[in-house]
Motif scaffolding. Sequence first.
Motif, PDB file in Angstrom:
ATOM      1  N   PHE A  70       0.830  -1.203   0.000  1.00 10.12           N
ATOM      2  CA  PHE A  70       0.000   0.000   0.000  1.00 10.12           C
ATOM      3  C   PHE A  70       0.864   1.253   0.000  1.00 10.12           C
ATOM      4  CE2 PHE A  70      -1.850   3.312   2.768  1.00 10.12           C
ATOM      5  CZ  PHE A  70      -2.873   3.719   1.934  1.00 10.12           C
ATOM      6  N   LEU A 120      -3.058 -14.644   0.367  1.00 10.20           N
ATOM      7  CA  LEU A 120      -3.080 -14.807   1.818  1.00 10.20           C
ATOM      8  C   LEU A 120      -3.006 -16.273   2.212  1.00 10.20           C
ATOM      9  CD1 LEU A 120      -5.861 -12.378   2.964  1.00 10.20           C
ATOM     10  CD2 LEU A 120      -3.462 -12.225   3.494  1.00 10.20           C
TER      11      LEU A 120
ATOM     12  N   TYR B 134     -13.789 -10.592  18.622  1.00 13.70           N
ATOM     13  CA  TYR B 134     -14.523 -10.310  17.376  1.00 13.70           C
ATOM     14  C   TYR B 134     -14.202  -8.912  16.867  1.00 13.70           C
ATOM     15  CZ  TYR B 134     -17.601 -14.334  18.082  1.00 13.70           C
ATOM     16  OH  TYR B 134     -18.108 -15.577  18.223  1.00 13.70           O
ATOM     17  N   LEU B 137     -10.690  -8.720  15.332  1.00 10.35           N
ATOM     18  CA  LEU B 137     -10.646  -9.326  13.993  1.00 10.35           C
ATOM     19  C   LEU B 137     -11.293  -8.400  12.973  1.00 10.35           C
ATOM     20  CD1 LEU B 137     -11.441 -13.068  14.585  1.00 10.35           C
ATOM     21  CD2 LEU B 137      -9.448 -12.130  13.479  1.00 10.35           C
ATOM     22  N   MET B 140      -9.002  -5.490  12.176  1.00 16.04           N
ATOM     23  CA  MET B 140      -7.874  -5.868  11.314  1.00 16.04           C
ATOM     24  C   MET B 140      -8.316  -6.063   9.877  1.00 16.04           C
ATOM     25  SD  MET B 140      -5.772  -8.385  13.800  1.00 16.04           S
ATOM     26  CE  MET B 140      -5.053  -9.317  12.481  1.00 16.04           C
ATOM     27  N   ARG B 141      -9.488  -6.682   9.725  1.00 13.52           N
ATOM     28  CA  ARG B 141     -10.002  -6.849   8.361  1.00 13.52           C
ATOM     29  C   ARG B 141     -10.265  -5.511   7.706  1.00 13.52           C
ATOM     30  NH1 ARG B 141     -14.577 -11.413   8.041  1.00 13.52           N
ATOM     31  NH2 ARG B 141     -13.275 -13.226   8.370  1.00 13.52           N
ATOM     32  N   ALA B 144      -7.013  -4.017   6.470  1.00 14.57           N
ATOM     33  CA  ALA B 144      -6.501  -4.649   5.254  1.00 14.57           C
ATOM     34  C   ALA B 144      -7.350  -4.276   4.047  1.00 14.57           C
ATOM     35  CB  ALA B 144      -6.479  -6.157   5.425  1.00 14.57           C
ATOM     36  N   VAL B 147      -6.778  -0.597   3.065  1.00 16.05           N
ATOM     37  CA  VAL B 147      -5.460  -0.438   2.477  1.00 16.05           C
ATOM     38  C   VAL B 147      -5.459  -0.941   1.031  1.00 16.05           C
ATOM     39  CG1 VAL B 147      -3.314  -1.717   2.580  1.00 16.05           C
ATOM     40  CG2 VAL B 147      -3.952  -0.288   4.464  1.00 16.05           C
ATOM     41  N   ARG B 291     -15.223 -14.589   0.121  1.00 15.63           N
ATOM     42  CA  ARG B 291     -14.272 -14.910   1.188  1.00 15.63           C
ATOM     43  C   ARG B 291     -13.256 -13.781   1.284  1.00 15.63           C
ATOM     44  NH1 ARG B 291     -11.903 -20.055  -0.549  1.00 15.63           N
ATOM     45  NH2 ARG B 291     -10.028 -18.828  -0.831  1.00 15.63           N
ATOM     46  N   PHE B 292     -12.638 -13.616   2.463  1.00 15.49           N
ATOM     47  CA  PHE B 292     -11.847 -12.412   2.660  1.00 15.49           C
ATOM     48  C   PHE B 292     -10.617 -12.354   1.758  1.00 15.49           C
ATOM     49  CE2 PHE B 292      -9.090  -9.513   5.102  1.00 15.49           C
ATOM     50  CZ  PHE B 292      -9.899  -8.416   4.956  1.00 15.49           C
ATOM     51  N   ASP B 293      -9.898 -13.474   1.614  1.00 24.13           N
ATOM     52  CA  ASP B 293      -8.699 -13.419   0.778  1.00 24.13           C
ATOM     53  C   ASP B 293      -9.053 -13.221  -0.692  1.00 24.13           C
ATOM     54  OD1 ASP B 293      -9.761 -16.030   1.011  1.00 24.13           O
ATOM     55  OD2 ASP B 293      -8.033 -16.795  -0.070  1.00 24.13           O
ATOM     56  N   LEU B 296      -9.506  -9.436  -1.168  1.00 23.71           N
ATOM     57  CA  LEU B 296      -8.262  -8.674  -1.255  1.00 23.71           C
ATOM     58  C   LEU B 296      -7.554  -8.942  -2.579  1.00 23.71           C
ATOM     59  CD1 LEU B 296      -6.767  -8.906   2.326  1.00 23.71           C
ATOM     60  CD2 LEU B 296      -8.161  -7.142   1.317  1.00 23.71           C
ATOM     61  N   LEU B 297      -7.503 -10.225  -2.962  1.00 20.07           N
ATOM     62  CA  LEU B 297      -6.809 -10.580  -4.202  1.00 20.07           C
ATOM     63  C   LEU B 297      -7.489  -9.938  -5.401  1.00 20.07           C
ATOM     64  CD1 LEU B 297      -4.367 -12.149  -5.035  1.00 20.07           C
ATOM     65  CD2 LEU B 297      -5.807 -14.099  -5.515  1.00 20.07           C
ATOM     66  N   TRP B 300      -6.232  -6.346  -5.758  1.00 22.28           N
ATOM     67  CA  TRP B 300      -4.859  -6.167  -6.249  1.00 22.28           C
ATOM     68  C   TRP B 300      -4.677  -6.713  -7.654  1.00 22.28           C
ATOM     69  CZ3 TRP B 300      -1.367  -3.151  -3.939  1.00 22.28           C
ATOM     70  CH2 TRP B 300      -1.566  -2.839  -2.601  1.00 22.28           C
ATOM     71  N   LYS B 301      -5.346  -7.820  -7.939  1.00 24.52           N
ATOM     72  CA  LYS B 301      -5.065  -8.535  -9.181  1.00 24.52           C
ATOM     73  C   LYS B 301      -5.826  -7.929 -10.362  1.00 24.52           C
ATOM     74  CE  LYS B 301      -5.332 -13.324 -10.699  1.00 24.52           C
ATOM     75  NZ  LYS B 301      -5.918 -14.614 -10.275  1.00 24.52           N
TER      76      LYS B 301
END
Lengths: 141, 323
Positions: A70, A120, B134, B137, B140-141, B144, B147, B291-293, B296-297, B300-301
């Motif tokens: 980032f 991840l 909870y 978590l 943090m999510r 991410a 960001v 799903r969380f990953d 994020l992917l 970026w992708k």
Amino acid sequence: MGEQVSQIWPIAAYFLTLVIMLVAMMILSHVLGTKAKLPAKNLPYESGVISVNANKTRFTSHFFLYAVFFVIFDLETIFLFAWVIAFKESGWPGFIEASVFIFILLAALLYLYRVGALSLTRRHLSIKADTIQINHTEKER
Amino acid sequence: MHDTWLKLFEISIILGLLIPSAAMLVWVERRLIGIWQDRLGPNRVGPFGILQSFADLIKILGKEDWVPPFSDKLVFIVAPVIGAVCVLMSFAVIPFSPNIGVADLNIGLLFFLAMASLAVYSVVLAGWASNSKYALLGGMRAAAQTVSYEVFMGLSLMGVVLLSGSFNLREIVLSQQSGWFIQTQFVGFIVFFIAGIAESHRLPFDLPEAETELTAGFHTEYSGLKFALFFLGEYLGVMLISCMSVVLFFGGWLMPEPLASWLPAIVWYLLKVSVLVMVFILLRTSLPRPRFDQLLLFGWKYMLPLALVNLLVTAVLALTEVI
């Protein structure tokens, strides 16, 4: 100077009004709210289970690498904003320089993706890491 | 001096209308989801249940102002205020019509982006200060997710800045007189809208508060008015992203000539905004949560390269004077 003040003072006034209003709402609810004393009220909520080590819990931050990327890519955005606002003045030479910059970053992104830094789930497979290593070396032979 | 009082009056009107309209939006959303899911939705308080949100607000004021003894107290209290302030501050630069708007700022677009980035502090601090698993978590999510989606939110708007040559939102609207930017910046709009959904933590990107897995995520320990401030922030976020999309891509208050004279500019603006708000609600009713990953992917992708390529293509087209 005069123009700057005339642009900024409404924002300052807006901000002050806003903060006063929100603080007033908080105080109002503090005054109006009930005050109950119940035995289980002051426990952290964990779906009915009594909490263990509530304030010592630490989770692994899988997202750390994303934070690093980032910083890199958001700095890129700042540089590009400088180019974009001067787009008409810089013309084709500016475009070529900017596109070199963008393509370097796209290449960096592709590299990060190829080495698996963006996924991840890879991190959770540490138990299987040895087997993956073996398969990998076998392929190379 | 006369102008100063007029401006102060305008500021208080805008603030006084924003918060009730966010409350109304809660009702609109619940009613619309009710219709789309073939059930009634709130219909008891007032005609068509229109007063439901105000009943909720009055009830929430009577709830206990609870600060958990295990939490980090000062941060716990400040976090929801930060969220509400950041979202409401972004409205300060939005031009609602040719002469309505709090401030005509030269760097309006950058101001909006800065406030949108600061808003994440509220979520992260709330998750951290709660001292609950909870909540941590969820926080943090949220960090991410923000960001990852922050990066291309700025990039997706660069096509618009490039074509209009200004960061001033009023000038951006006026430069769309020959044609709305949605025609040339469709990709930019899609990328911005997706980033906006992620920034305002709405379904399908509401992973920080995913109720099926994290109870309520970062605001698990919040109740009463402090919870209401998070709720308000979320709905104001929906309105903010819709307002910004209209300003940047749908010509703000402008309309093609025969239509423009039928209604005042502000009405056209609000109509366009409400259409986009409905799109937000429709997305919520129709899409499942990823799903969380994967989330994020995806950012970026696909989204980041798409935003960059969109910028390059726009630049080439602008230099060859195609658009």
